[in-house]
Design a protein around this motif. Structure first.
Motif, PDB file in Angstrom:
ATOM      1  N   ILE C 605      24.674 -13.740  13.698  1.00  0.00           N
ATOM      2  CA  ILE C 605      25.207 -12.615  14.480  1.00  0.00           C
ATOM      3  C   ILE C 605      25.269 -12.975  15.967  1.00  0.00           C
ATOM      4  O   ILE C 605      26.207 -12.634  16.679  1.00  0.00           O
ATOM      5  N   LEU C 609      28.079 -14.591  20.738  1.00  0.00           N
ATOM      6  CA  LEU C 609      27.816 -13.699  21.863  1.00  0.00           C
ATOM      7  C   LEU C 609      27.680 -14.387  23.208  1.00  0.00           C
ATOM      8  O   LEU C 609      27.778 -13.755  24.246  1.00  0.00           O
ATOM      9  N   CYS C 634      20.952 -13.518  30.253  1.00  0.00           N
ATOM     10  CA  CYS C 634      21.457 -12.137  30.226  1.00  0.00           C
ATOM     11  C   CYS C 634      20.751 -11.304  29.168  1.00  0.00           C
ATOM     12  O   CYS C 634      20.614 -10.093  29.326  1.00  0.00           O
ATOM     13  N   GLY C 635      20.348 -11.935  28.062  1.00  0.00           N
ATOM     14  CA  GLY C 635      19.583 -11.206  27.052  1.00  0.00           C
ATOM     15  C   GLY C 635      20.415 -10.538  25.985  1.00  0.00           C
ATOM     16  O   GLY C 635      19.886  -9.803  25.139  1.00  0.00           O
ATOM     17  N   THR C 636      21.714 -10.772  25.980  1.00  0.00           N
ATOM     18  CA  THR C 636      22.566 -10.114  24.987  1.00  0.00           C
ATOM     19  C   THR C 636      22.191 -10.543  23.562  1.00  0.00           C
ATOM     20  O   THR C 636      22.163  -9.722  22.647  1.00  0.00           O
ATOM     21  N   VAL C 638      19.272 -11.532  22.607  1.00  0.00           N
ATOM     22  CA  VAL C 638      17.957 -10.957  22.277  1.00  0.00           C
ATOM     23  C   VAL C 638      18.153  -9.566  21.696  1.00  0.00           C
ATOM     24  O   VAL C 638      17.556  -9.192  20.679  1.00  0.00           O
ATOM     25  N   ALA C 639      19.053  -8.813  22.351  1.00  0.00           N
ATOM     26  CA  ALA C 639      19.293  -7.440  21.905  1.00  0.00           C
ATOM     27  C   ALA C 639      19.960  -7.400  20.550  1.00  0.00           C
ATOM     28  O   ALA C 639      19.813  -6.448  19.802  1.00  0.00           O
ATOM     29  N   ALA C 640      20.707  -8.475  20.228  1.00  0.00           N
ATOM     30  CA  ALA C 640      21.512  -8.438  19.005  1.00  0.00           C
ATOM     31  C   ALA C 640      20.765  -8.904  17.769  1.00  0.00           C
ATOM     32  O   ALA C 640      21.150  -8.573  16.648  1.00  0.00           O
ATOM     33  N   CYS C 641      19.708  -9.679  17.926  1.00  0.00           N
ATOM     34  CA  CYS C 641      19.089 -10.330  16.767  1.00  0.00           C
ATOM     35  C   CYS C 641      18.424  -9.296  15.861  1.00  0.00           C
ATOM     36  O   CYS C 641      17.464  -8.643  16.239  1.00  0.00           O
ATOM     37  N   PRO C 642      18.956  -9.124  14.642  1.00  0.00           N
ATOM     38  CA  PRO C 642      18.388  -8.099  13.749  1.00  0.00           C
ATOM     39  C   PRO C 642      17.013  -8.497  13.229  1.00  0.00           C
ATOM     40  O   PRO C 642      16.230  -7.634  12.814  1.00  0.00           O
ATOM     41  N   PHE C 651      12.020 -10.137  30.330  1.00  0.00           N
ATOM     42  CA  PHE C 651      12.476  -8.869  29.776  1.00  0.00           C
ATOM     43  C   PHE C 651      12.346  -8.907  28.248  1.00  0.00           C
ATOM     44  O   PHE C 651      13.315  -8.695  27.523  1.00  0.00           O
ATOM     45  N   SER C 652      11.153  -9.195  27.748  1.00  0.00           N
ATOM     46  CA  SER C 652      10.949  -9.232  26.301  1.00  0.00           C
ATOM     47  C   SER C 652      10.959  -7.810  25.761  1.00  0.00           C
ATOM     48  O   SER C 652      10.796  -6.848  26.502  1.00  0.00           O
ATOM     49  N   ASN C 653      11.160  -7.689  24.432  1.00  0.00           N
ATOM     50  CA  ASN C 653      11.119  -6.361  23.793  1.00  0.00           C
ATOM     51  C   ASN C 653       9.816  -5.656  24.139  1.00  0.00           C
ATOM     52  O   ASN C 653       9.806  -4.469  24.461  1.00  0.00           O
TER      53      ASN C 653
END
Lengths: 156, 199, 679, 334
Positions: C605, C609, C634-636, C638-642, C651-653
Motif C-alpha cells: 500500500i 506514496l 513527511c510521514g505519509t 507511516v499514516a498509510a501502513c495498515p 512524530f511516531s504514532n
C-alpha cells in the motif's frame, strides 16, 4: 468556564504551512477563540485517520485538519493523500452516526495567518451550533478499528 | 470565552475601549458599521477633496481632531456637516477608509437632537422633507419648496416663481402629494424605529 | 520566580513556563500554570515545574541545565514561543547538561495562546492543556542523532540589483563560487536607473558601475543574465537548481559589444523597463551603455525579422558575425549549497490612482520617470522638461505617499519616498530654478544624515505643504489656472483647502513586491506576507534568513528600503552564507521513516506514496524498505501502513496519540465509557 | 429579455418624468424587462439619515423587504436615480456588516409585518445593467441615427460612482462606462475632467451661493470643453444643472447655455425614437439648437442663432516623450 457549551477542538497542522500560519496569526495578534488546541505534524499526509478518531474519542467535539494548498505541498503532493483520506473519513463518520461536519479540512499557506484564524473562528461556531459530540452507544472499539483499517486501505 | 464578533475593530481589540465616555466613542457608536474614525491620521485628503470646504468653518479633518479633543459643543455647532453635499469623495479617497460621509450624518443627527446649530436652514429642510415622507410615504417637491422658501427665504420667493411655474407647466411638479397605499404600515415601521433609537 | 517540586514518576520530566516578559504573562497566569503542572502532572512524570521571566535568557537556560544535573531529569518541556524560534536554543541547553537534545519538547503558548486570545482564564486553561499534551508526548521521545549532510560550497544569488551584486561580490571575494542570475539583459537593477543618490547626491552610475564591472570580471562569479530560475530541488547544503538561459540571439563568444547592431537596427521601441516608458531603445539592445555584460539581446517580440521574416540588418552589419537567429533557450542545472534571493521591487502602477490623473494628464510623471528625466544619460540628457520634450516647468508639485500608507492601495510606508521626493525637489531647484511644492503627510527622514538633507532642501527654497493631495486636475476654475495642472489639497497646517497651479506633477509612487513575487517565493519554498514581501525568519534577530534553511533574502524583496540598508542586507546575507560554507556540513532534523520488516505484510500500500522514491520493495523477501538517505520525513507512508510496520521518528504514532490524549485530558470525562480506539 | 425589479423613486414620478419616459421608451429595444416594486416608498434621499438613524435604514428596509417578496427569477433591484441606488445598496450593505443595525431594522419592519434578510436582493444602477448585463454591443446594434458630430460631456455625478462597495466601476475617480456607451451611440465624447464632481445636491435648497458655485464649476467645465450637451443619469443632477442654470447665470453674471439631458433620452434619439416619446422639450435650458445642429429636429423648434466656436483639440505632439499606455485605452477610443 460558564455553564453554556464550550466546544473543544483539536487542530492538526502541517509544519511547513499551517503551523507557520498559526505562528503568523500570533505574531500579528490576530484573535480567534481559545477552543482549539493545535498539534504539529510534518505534513497533512502524516495524518493517520486514527488520530482523528482518537481525538473524538478522547473528548474533542471537532477536528480541524489543515495543510498546504493543493500544489504547494512541501513534500510535493502528500496533501492530496490527506484530502482522499479526509473524504473517506467523513463518509465513515456518517456511517457511525457522527455528524461529518465535525471534521473539516482547510488549506492555509504560511502567509495565511488571518485566514487560518477565520477558519478556526468559523469552525468553533459551527461546532458550537452542533452541540457536544455524543458517541453512539452501539459502537465498540473493534468496529471502529475495522472501519479505520478500511479507510487506510481505501485511500492509501 | 468566545471572542466578540461583528464588532468594529476598536471594540473587539484586546485593549479596553479607549477613553470611556469620550465624544469620539459616542460618535463612533452612533454611526452604523465600523466608521474607523479613530484611525484618522490627519492627512487632509477629506478637506482637500471637499467641494464645499470653502464654506465650512472647519475642514472635516479639523472636525475629527476636535472630536478627539472632546470639543463636543464646538463640533455640534459647526456648520461643517450641514455643508456636506454627500458626494462621498472624501470617503473613497480616505487612505484610512474612514466613513466620513456617514460621520457627517451622525453629527447632523446629534446637532438636531440637541438643537445645537446656529443656522436652522439645513436642519429645517431635512425635517420638512422627512415630514412629507412620514405623512405620504413619498417626497413632495412643491410643498417642500414652497414651505421651505416661505420660512427661510420669503423675500426671494417671487424670484423663484418662474422656476416653480416652469416645473408645473413642464409637468415636472404636481400640486398635490402622492400617498403610498399602505401608509399605516410605513408609519408603524418608522414609529417602532424611532422608539428603538430612543432606547 | 516560583518553584514547585512534585514527586517522581517513571520518566523524570521538567516543565518550564516562560513569561516572555509580558508577552505570555500578560494573558496567561504563568505562575498558576507552573504550580498546576507540578501538582497535577506529577502522576505523568513531572518532577519539577518552574516559571521564569525569560526562559531563553542565559539564566533561564542555566535553570534547566541545573535541574537536569541535580534532579536527574530525563525529559524537558519548555512552554514558551514557537519551536521555529527557540527549539534549537533549548535543545542545545539540554545537550550542555548531558541530555540528548531530542528529549526536549517545545510547547507554543505564545503564538498559539497568549497572543491570539484575550480571555485570560480561557487562555490559561488552554496553556495547561497544551502543556499536558507536551508532557504526554515528550515521554515517548527517543534519543536521536542529527542527520549530517555536507554543504556544497557554491551559492546561487537571484537578482542582479545592488543587493545581489553586493552579496555575490562578498562571497566571491572570500573564494567561493557564485552563480548570479538576472532576468534582464544587464545587472544593475533599479539603482542603475537613478541619477543621484540621497543624501550625499553622489551619482548612482559612478558608484555602481565599478561594482558591476567587478561582477562581470570576477573569476568566482558565473554571471547568467537574461536568465531565470525555473526549478529548485533539494534542501539546505544540497540544492539542485535549474536555470533557463533565454536565447539572446547573440553569440557571446564572438560579440565584442561594439554596438553597431543597435545603431543600425531599424526598429525603435518604447523602453518600458530601463527608461520607465519615457525613452526608446532598439529591438536589439543593451539597456544602457555601461551594461554588464556588454552583449545585447534581440527582443523577439519587436524584432522585424522574427515578426515579419525579413530584415536581418544586424546580422549583415555585425563585424564579428555574432548574430545567431537560430539560438534557443538553454536549460542549465547547477548544484549549490545556499541561495540568496535579491529579487527587488516593482513600483506601484500610478494609473491605479485615478485622482492623480497619471496616464490621462500628460505632465503627471512617476518617480521612476523623473529619475530618467533628470539622468544625464536619460532620454532628455538630464533636461527636466515637460512631456512635450522641450518646455521647462516653472512650477513643479511633488506628491509624497502616492499609493503608500493608503488602504485603497498599499497600507505600508514605502520608506524611501520622503527622501526621494526631497531629492527631486533639490534637483528641480538646482537645475531649473522652478518653484517646487512638496506635499507630504509626515516627513520621515530617520537615517544618518537624512534630516540634514531635509534641512538643506528647505534652504534650497522648496515649499513644503503638509497635506495629502486630494486630486490633480486640468479643469481650471479660477483665473491663473488655465493650461495648468491644478493640485487640490488641504494645507492642514493652515486649515484651508488650496488649489495650486503647477506645470509638472511628480508622483512619489510606492514600492511593491515584484508582480511574480508569490510564484518565485513558492519556487524557493518560502513565504510572502499578505502584502507580498518575503517573510524573514525573525524581523529583528534574523532579518536575512527565511523559514527555509539555506535560503536567504536581501534588499527590497524583503521590504521597501533604501540603498544603504539594501547593501547592508546583501553583505549580511553573504556573511550568513559564508559562515554556513565554513561549517562544511549541516545538521538536519532526524525525522525519518523506517520499516519493521517483521511486521511488514508486503501489502505494498505504501509503495506508490513516496514522491522521493525512498520506498523500495524487495520482491524476494516480500517486504518494503525505506532508504533513509532519500526519505524526507513527511510521514505519509507511516499514516498509510495498515500493519503499523512503518514508524517515523519525532512524530511516531505513540508520540501523536499521547499528545492528543494529553491535550484533551481535561475534557476526557466527556468521552464514551468504553474506550473505542485501541491505542 | 432580462428581467429586473424596478425601484423608480419619487423623482422619476415628478421632476424626472422625462427620465422614466425615455427609459420606458427604449426598454423593449435593449431587451430590458422591468417589474415595479409594489407600493414602494421614498428612500429618504440625503435627508432622512440626517435626522433619524434606525428609521432611515428602516425606511429603505421596507423597500428591500417588499422587493424581496417579489423575488422570482431575478433578485436584482434596479434603480435609475443615484440617491435611491445608493440608499438601497448602502442599507443592504450595512445590514450585512452590522448585525446590531440589521436586528434593529428588522424589529422595526416587524411592526409592519415585514422582514428583510440582508443580501436577499442585489441593488444595481440602470447604467451598470445596460453596460455590464445587456452590453454595449446590444446598444450599438440598435443605433439607426448615429449622433455624429454631437459633443457630449458625460456626467456621472457622485452617488453612482461612490462609494463603490461592490466594485461595479472600472474607476471611481474617472469611470468610463457612460463614455463607452455614448461613443457607441456615435457621439463625440469629451474627456470631461469634472465627470464625477458634485452638482450641489440639496444645497440649492439650503445655501444658494454654495450651490450656484458648484453648478458653475460643472457648467463652466463643460463649456470650456465646448460640449454641445451634458448627459446625466441622476434626477437631482439634472434638476440642479438644468433648472438652476439661469439662476446661476444671473448670480455670476455669466451666460452659459449647456443643455442637460438624460442618457436614456440620447439613446432613444440614436435609436430613432420620437423626441416627444422621450420626454424631450421639458428642459429649462433648450437642447433643440444643439440637436438640430446634427440634424435632429425637435417639434416646435424655435430658430436660434448659435455661435459655433471652433473647437481647439489637445494637440498631439510627435517630438515629445511617450505617454504612459492606459489599459483599455483602445476600447475607450471606439
Amino acid at each position: 468556564m460558564s455553564d453554556s457549551f464550550e466546544p473543544v477542538l483539536i487542530g492538526f497542522t502541517c509544519n511547513w504551512c499551517s503551523y507557520r500560519a498559526a505562528d503568523l496569526a500570533g505574531t500579528a495578534r490576530v484573535k480567534y477563540p481559545p477552543n482549539i488546541r493545535l498539534l504539529r505534524l510534518m505534513c497533512s499526509g502524516r495524518l493517520d485517520p486514527t488520530f482523528v478518531l482518537k481525538a473524538l474519542a478522547s473528548g474533542a467535539d471537532g477536528v480541524l485538519i489543515t495543510g498546504c494548498h493543493p500544489g504547494e505541498c512541501h513534500y510535493l503532493e502528500q496533501n492530496y493523500k490527506a484530502l482522499r483520506r479526509y473524504l473517506l473519513l467523513r463518509r465513515m463518520l456518517a456511517q457511525m452516526g457522527i455528524e461529518p461536519e465535525r471534521v473539516k479540512l482547510v488549506w492555509a499557506s504560511a502567509a495565511e495567518g488571518v485566514k487560518l484564524a477565520q477558519e478556526i473562528t468559523d469552525m468553533v461556531e459551527e461546532i458550537r451550533a452542533l452541540g457536544p459530540l455524543n458517541w453512539p452507544q452501539r459502537h465498540n472499539g473493534a468496529a471502529l478499528h475495522a472501519d479505520e483499517k478500511a479507510v487506510k486501505e481505501g485511500t492509501a | 470565552m468566545t471572542e466578540q464578533q461583528n464588532l468594529p475593530a476598536y471594540q473587539a481589540a484586546s485593549l479596553p475601549p479607549f477613553i470611556p465616555g469620550s465624544f469620539l466613542k459616542e460618535v463612533m457608536d452612533a454611526t452604523p458599521g465600523d466608521s474607523r474614525l479613530q484611525m484618522c491620521i490627519q492627512c487632509g485628503t477629506c478637506g482637500g477633496s471637499c467641494p464645499s470646504a470653502a464654506d465650512m468653518d472647519h475642514t472635516p479633518r479639523q472636525i475629527f481632531a476636535m472630536i478627539r479633543a472632546d470639543m463636543r459643543e464646538a463640533v455640534l455647532r459647526s456648520n461643517t456637516p450641514w455643508y456636506c453635499v454627500s458626494c462621498y469623495y472624501c470617503t473613497v479617497r480616505c487612505p484610512q477608509e474612514v466613513h466620513i460621509t456617514d460621520v457627517m450624518y451622525t453629527l447632523k443627527r446629534m446637532a438636531i437632537r440637541e438643537k445645537l446649530y446656529d443656522d436652522s436652514t439645513a436642519p429645517d429642510f431635512s425635517q420638512t422633507f422627512i415630514g412629507y415622507i412620514e405623512n405620504f410615504g413619498r417626497s413632495f417637491e412643491f410643498g417642500l419648496a414652497t414651505r421651505h422658501n416661505l420660512r427661510h427665504r420669503p423675500l426671494q420667493l417671487p424670484s423663484m416663481v418662474p422656476f416653480g411655474l416652469g416645473m408645473l407647466t413642464k409637468g415636472r411638479m404636481d400640486l398635490t402629494p402622492q400617498r403610498i397605499e399602505n401608509i399605516e404600515q410605513l408609519q408603524a415601521i418608522l414609529n417602532r424605529a424611532i422608539e428603538l433609537e430612543a432606547t | 520566580m516560583t518553584q514547585h517540586n512534585g514527586h517522581t514518576g517513571q520518566e523524570r520530566i521538567g516543565v518550564y513556563v516562560c513569561h516572555c516578559g509580558s508577552n505570555i504573562a500578560g494573558t496567561i497566569d504563568v505562575e498558576a500554570v507552573a504550580l498546576w503542572a507540578a501538582e497535577h502532572l506529577n502522576h505523568h512524570g513531572v518532577v519539577v515545574a518552574r516559571d521564569y521571566k525569560f526562559m531563553c535568557s542565559s539564566l533561564g537556560q542555566e535553570l534547566i541545565e541545573k535541574d537536569i544535573k541535580e534532579l536527574g531529569l530525563t525529559r524537558v518541556v519548555v512552554a514558551a514561543c514557537s519551536p521555529h524560534l527557540h527549539e534549537q536554543t533549548f535543545r542545545i541547553a539540554c545537550q550542555r547538561a548531558g541530555l540528548n537534545p531530542y528529549l526536549c519538547e517545545l510547547v507554543s503558548i505564545r503564538e498559539q495562546a497568549s497572543w491570539v486570545h484575550t480571555d485570560k482564564k480561557a487562555a490559561t486553561e488552554k496553556a495547561k492543556a497544551l502543556i499536558t499534551g507536551g508532557v504526554e508526548r515528550v515521554a515517548w521521545h527517543e534519543p536521536l542523532e542529527p542527520l549530517r549532510v555536507p554543504i556544497h560550497p557554491a551559492t546561487l544569488v537571484v537578482g542582479g540589483g545592488i543587493a545581489g551584486i553586493q552579496a555575490a561580490l562578498e562571497i566571491a571575494d572570500a573564494g567561493f563560487p557564485v552563480y548570479l542570475v538576472e532576468r534582464e539583459p544587464s545587472i544593475g537593477g533599479h539603482m542603475a536607473q537613478f541619477d543621484k543618490t540621497f543624501p550625499t547626491m553622489d551619482c548612482a552610475a559612478c558608484i555602481l558601475t565599478p561594482r558591476m564591472v567587478s561582477v562581470g570580471t570576477h573569476p568566482n562569479i558565473t554571471l547568467l543574465t537574461w536568465s531565470e530560475v525555473t526549478d529548485v530541488q533539494g534542501y539546505v547544503g544540497n540544492f539542485t537548481v535549474t536555470i533557463r538561459k533565454k536565447a539572446r540571439y547573440i553569440k557571446e563568444d564572438l560579440c565584442t559589444g561594439c554596438g553597431i547592431c543597435q545603431e543600425k537596427c531599424p526598429k525603435k521601441v518604447i523602453d518600458e523597463v530601463f527608461e520607465a516608458g519615457l525613452g526608446y531603445r532598439k529591438a536589439v539592445y543593451t539597456p544602457f551603455p555601461q551594461a554588464v555584460p556588454k552583449y545585447p539581446v534581440i527582443d523577439r517580440e519587436n524584432c522585424t525579422y522574427f515578426q515579419k521574416g525579413t530584415c536581418r540588418a544586424c546580422e549583415k552589419l555585425c563585424p564579428t558575425e555574432a548574430i545567431d537567429f537560430e539560438q534557443t533557450d538553454e536549460l542549465l542545472t547547477v548544484e549549490v549549497g545556499n541561495i540568496i534571493l535579491a529579487t527587488g521591487f516593482d513600483i506601484l502602477d500610478a494609473r491605479r490612482i485615478g485622482q492623480y490623473g497619471y496616464g490621462r494628464l500628460a505632465n503627471v510623471f512617476t518617480s521612476l520617470e523623473f529619475e530618467r528625466l533628470s539622468n544625464a544619460a536619460g532620454p532628455t540628457n538630464g533636461q527636466i522638461v515637460l512631456r512635450d520634450g522641450v518646455t521647462q516647468p516653472q512650477t513643479v508639485g511633488i506628491i509624497h505617499c502616492a499609493g503608500s500608507r493608503d488602504r485603497n492601495f498599499n497600507n505600508y510606508c514605502s520608506a524611501i519616498c520622503c527622501m526621494q521626493s526631497l531629492k527631486f525637489a533639490h534637483l528641480v531647484r538646482e537645475r531649473t530654478g522652478a518653484t517646487v511644492y512638496n506635499f507630504y503627510i509626515d516627513i520621515r527622514t530617520t537615517a544618518k544624515a537624512y534630516d540634514e538633507f531635509y534641512q538643506r532642501v528647505l534652504e534650497d527654497g522648496a515649499i513644503l505643504i503638509r497635506g495629502r493631495v486630494a486630486e490633480v486636475t486640468d479643469a481650471a476654475r479660477l483665473p491663473g489656472e488655465e493650461g495648468k495642472l491644478i493640485i487640490q489639497v488641504e494645507d492642514t497646517l493652515a486649515g484651508k483647502q488650496r488649489r495650486i497651479p503647477v506645470d509638472m506633477v511628480v508622483l512619489s509612487v510606492g514600492l511593491e513586491p515584484r508582480h511574480d513575487a508569490k510564484e518565485v517565493a513558492h519556487r524557493f519554498g518560502i513565504s510572502c506576507s499578505a502584502d507580498g514581501w518575503i517573510i524573514e525568519k525573525h524581523p529583528k534577530l534574523d532579518p536575512v534568513a527565511t523559514m527555509t534553511e539555506g535560503v536567504f533574502v536581501a534588499g527590497c524583496a524583503q521590504g521597501p528600503k533604501d540603498i544603504p540598508s539594501t547593501v547592508a542586507q546583501g553583505a549580511a546575507a553573504a556573511a550568513r552564507v559564508l559562515a554556513r560554507i565554513q561549517q562544511k556540513e549541516i545538521a538536519l532534523e532526524p525525522v525519518r521513516a523506517s520499516v519493521d520488516e517483521s511486521r511488514c505484510s508486503g501489502c505494498r500500500i505504501c509503495n506508490g506514496l513516496c514522491p522521493f522514491n525512498a520506498i523500495i520493495f524487495h520482491e524476494d523477501r516480500m517486504v518494503t524498505e525505506i532508504n533513509p538517505a532519500l526519505c524526507q520525513g513527511c510521514g505519509t507512508c507511516v499514516a498509510a501502513c495498515p500493519a503499523g510496520a512503518i514508524s517515523g521518528t519525532v512524530f511516531s504514532n505513540e508520540q501523536v496519540l499521547a499528545q492528543i490524549e494529553g491535550l484533551l485530558l481535561d475534557v476526557a470525562r466527556r468521552a464514551p465509557a468504553t474506550e473505542p480506539v485501541p491505542v | 429579455m432580462s428581467k429586473y425589479l424596478f425601484y423608480p423613486g419619487c423623482s422619476l414620478q415628478r421632476t424626472a418624468r422625462p427620465y422614466i419616459d425615455s427609459l420606458l421608451a427604449i426598454r423593449e429595444l435593449i431587451g430590458l424587462e422591468l417589474e415595479e416594486i409594489e407600493d414602494w416608498n421614498c428612500c429618504g434621499a440625503t435627508e432622512y439619515v440626517a435626522v433619524h438613524h434606525v428609521a432611515a435604514y428602516a425606511l429603505v428596509g421596507r423597500n428591500l423587504a417588499l422587493a424581496a417578496r417579489q423575488v422570482d427569477g431575478t433578485h436584482t433591484v434596479m434603480a435609475a436615480c443615484s440617491a435611491c441606488y445608493l440608499n438601497l445598496a448602502k442599507t443592504d450593505s450595512y445590514m450585512r456588516q452590522d448585525a446590531h443595525l440589521a436586528q434593529q431594522v428588522n424589529t422595526a419592519l416587524d411592526a409592519g409585518g415585514l422582514q428583510y434578510t440582508p443580501g436577499t436582493v442585489k441593488v444595481r444602477h440602470l447604467l451598470d445593467i445596460i453596460v455590464n448585463d445587456l452590453g454595449i454591443e446590444a446598444v450599438r446594434a440598435k443605433v439607426v441615427r448615429p449622433l455624429k458630430g454631437l459633443r457630449v460631456a458625460p456626467y456621472y455625478g457622485c452617488m453612482i460612482a461612490r462609494p463603490d462597495r461592490d466594485n461595479r466601476w472600472d474607476n471611481v475617480e474617472h469611470p468610463l462606462a457612460l463614455d463607452r456607451l455614448l461613443k457607441a451611440l456615435g457621439a463625440e465624447v469629451i474627456d470631461f475632467p469634472m465627470k464625477t464632481h458634485c452638482c450641489g445636491g440639496h444645497m440649492t435648497q439650503i445655501n444658494q451661493a454654495s450651490a450656484y458655485e458648484l453648478i458653475r464649476r460643472l457648467i463652466h467645465g463643460a463649456a470650456e470643453y465646448h460640449a454641445d450637451i451634458m448627459v446625466t443619469l441622476c434626477p437631482m443632477c439634472q434638476l440642479n444643472l438644468d433648472a438652476y442654470q439661469s439662476e446661476m447665470n444671473r448670480y455670476f453674471r455669466t451666460n452659459y447655455h449647456v443643455p442637460i439631458i438624460y442618457f436614456t433620452q440620447l439613446m432613444g434619439l440614436a435609436f430613432g425614437l420620437e423626441a416627444e416619446a422621450l420626454g424631450l422639450g421639458k428642459e429649462f435650458v433648450d437642447p433643440r439648437p444643439a440637436l438640430s445642429r446634427i440634424g435632429i429636429e425637435l417639434p416646435a423648434a424655435e430658430p436660434e442663432t448659435v455661435t459655433v466656436v471652433e473647437q481647439p483639440r489637445r494637440k498631439k505632439k510627435d517630438s515629445g516623450l511617450p505617454m504612459p499606455r492606459m489599459p483599455g485605452s483602445k476600447e475607450a477610443d471606439e
